[in-house]
Design an enzyme around this catalytic site. Structure first.
Site, PDB file in Angstrom:
ATOM      1  CD  GLU A 134      71.756  29.208   5.344  1.00 26.83           C
ATOM      2  OE1 GLU A 134      72.478  29.402   6.341  1.00 26.83           O
ATOM      3  OE2 GLU A 134      71.459  30.111   4.529  1.00 26.83           O
TER       4      GLU A 134
ATOM      5  CB  CYS B 293      72.799  36.556   5.575  1.00 26.07           C
ATOM      6  SG  CYS B 293      73.682  37.572   4.395  1.00 26.07           S
TER       7      CYS B 293
ATOM      8  CG  HIS C 228      74.237  32.252   4.017  1.00 28.57           C
ATOM      9  ND1 HIS C 228      72.867  32.321   3.926  1.00 28.57           N
ATOM     10  CD2 HIS C 228      74.709  33.432   3.577  1.00 28.57           C
ATOM     11  CE1 HIS C 228      72.517  33.490   3.455  1.00 28.57           C
ATOM     12  NE2 HIS C 228      73.619  34.187   3.219  1.00 28.57           N
TER      13      HIS C 228
HETATM   14  N1  GLN Z   1      72.320  41.666   0.865  1.00 27.08           N
HETATM   15  C1  GLN Z   1      71.177  41.130   1.574  1.00 27.08           C
HETATM   16  C2  GLN Z   1      70.482  42.231   2.373  1.00 27.08           C
HETATM   17  O1  GLN Z   1      71.016  43.272   2.574  1.00 27.08           O
HETATM   18  C3  GLN Z   1      71.576  39.997   2.483  1.00 27.08           C
HETATM   19  C4  GLN Z   1      72.190  38.876   1.694  1.00 27.08           C
HETATM   20  C5  GLN Z   1      71.960  37.518   2.239  1.00 27.08           C
HETATM   21  O2  GLN Z   1      71.066  37.292   3.076  1.00 27.08           O
HETATM   22  N2  GLN Z   1      72.720  36.557   1.766  1.00 27.08           N
HETATM   23  O3  GLN Z   1      69.393  42.027   2.797  1.00 27.08           O
END
Ligand code: GLN
Length: 218
Positions: free
Chosen positions: A195, A95, A193
């Site tokens: 994890e 992410c 994710h």
């Molecule tokens: N919205 C976050 C970003 O742009 C990422 C979200 C996340 O890591 N769950 O950095």
């Protein structure tokens, strides 16, 4: 304080002595990655300073807020050491970590630029638009040949991987073809994710890229 072993250990042969993996612990869900890695019997080190990278086989960059992670990485003098580490070692960004690995996120923020991918942040909308989806990830056959299950992907204010250019390759898409995971050699990016699930296949896939051959045991 180390993350506790909340989950039962997996029946995978433990890695040999000296094999350790880092988790970038500046901000975000690093704790949850540590729990997964300990469950697999892997030694884990939290990385906050360049010297923390010494001797590691690989590094996970967790989800969180990519602008914050980037700014803290600059403040701690980590940007160049992380780039140098990633040229030689496995790095997996989940992410926000995937955003940080990319070469373009359409706005001005510190990026490692290690992977030939571009991303669109928050592409699925606001926090409330977070969702889960079962997606096929054929590459996971490497670590679990007999496991036919799709992977339960948890998206939290997730980015979309907009473009994947060689040598980067697409690893997984949603049903509609939108790209949510990519790989470039020993570098891995997932918009979701793993994890936050109890499925260790993605962690084992990463550990395999980091050089732990037994992570591929079914
Ligand atoms: N919205 C976050 C970003 O742009 C990422 C979200 C996340 O890591 N769950 O950095």
């Amino acid at each position: 304080m180390p993350a506790p072993n909340l989950l039962p250990p997996e029946k995978v042969p433990p890695p040999k002595d000296g094999f350790a993996v880092g988790v970038l612990a500046l901000q975000g869900s690093f704790w949850e990655h540590e729990v997964m890695l300990r469950r697999l019997g892997v030694a884990v080190r939290e990385v906050r300073l360049p010297a923390d990278l010494n001797g590691l086989a690989g590094l996970i960059i967790p989800g969180g807020e990519s602008t914050t992670i980037g700014k803290l990485a600059v403040a701690f003098g980590l940007l160049e050491p992380l780039r140098a580490f990633g040229r030689e070692h496995a790095i997996w960004g989940t992410c926000a970590g995937a955003i940080f690995l990319s070469r373009d996120a359409r706005r001005s923020q510190p990026l490692l630029g290690l992977m030939n991918i571009t991303v669109e942040r928050n592409a699925f909308g606001r926090q409330i638009a977070s969702f889960e989806a079962d997606i096929p990830v054929p590459a996971l056959k490497t670590v679990a040949p007999a496991d036919e299950r799709p992977f339960r992907a948890v998206f939290i204010r997730a980015p979309l991987i907009e473009t994947v250019t060689p040598p980067a390759e697409v690893l997984a898409t949603l049903d509609d073809g939108r790209i949510v995971a990519a790989q470039q050699g020993h570098l891995l990016a997932t918009a979701f994710h793993p994890e936050l699930t109890d499925d260790t296949r993605f962690h084992r896939y990463f550990l395999h890229l980091a050089g732990w051959a037994a992570a591929a045991s079914p």
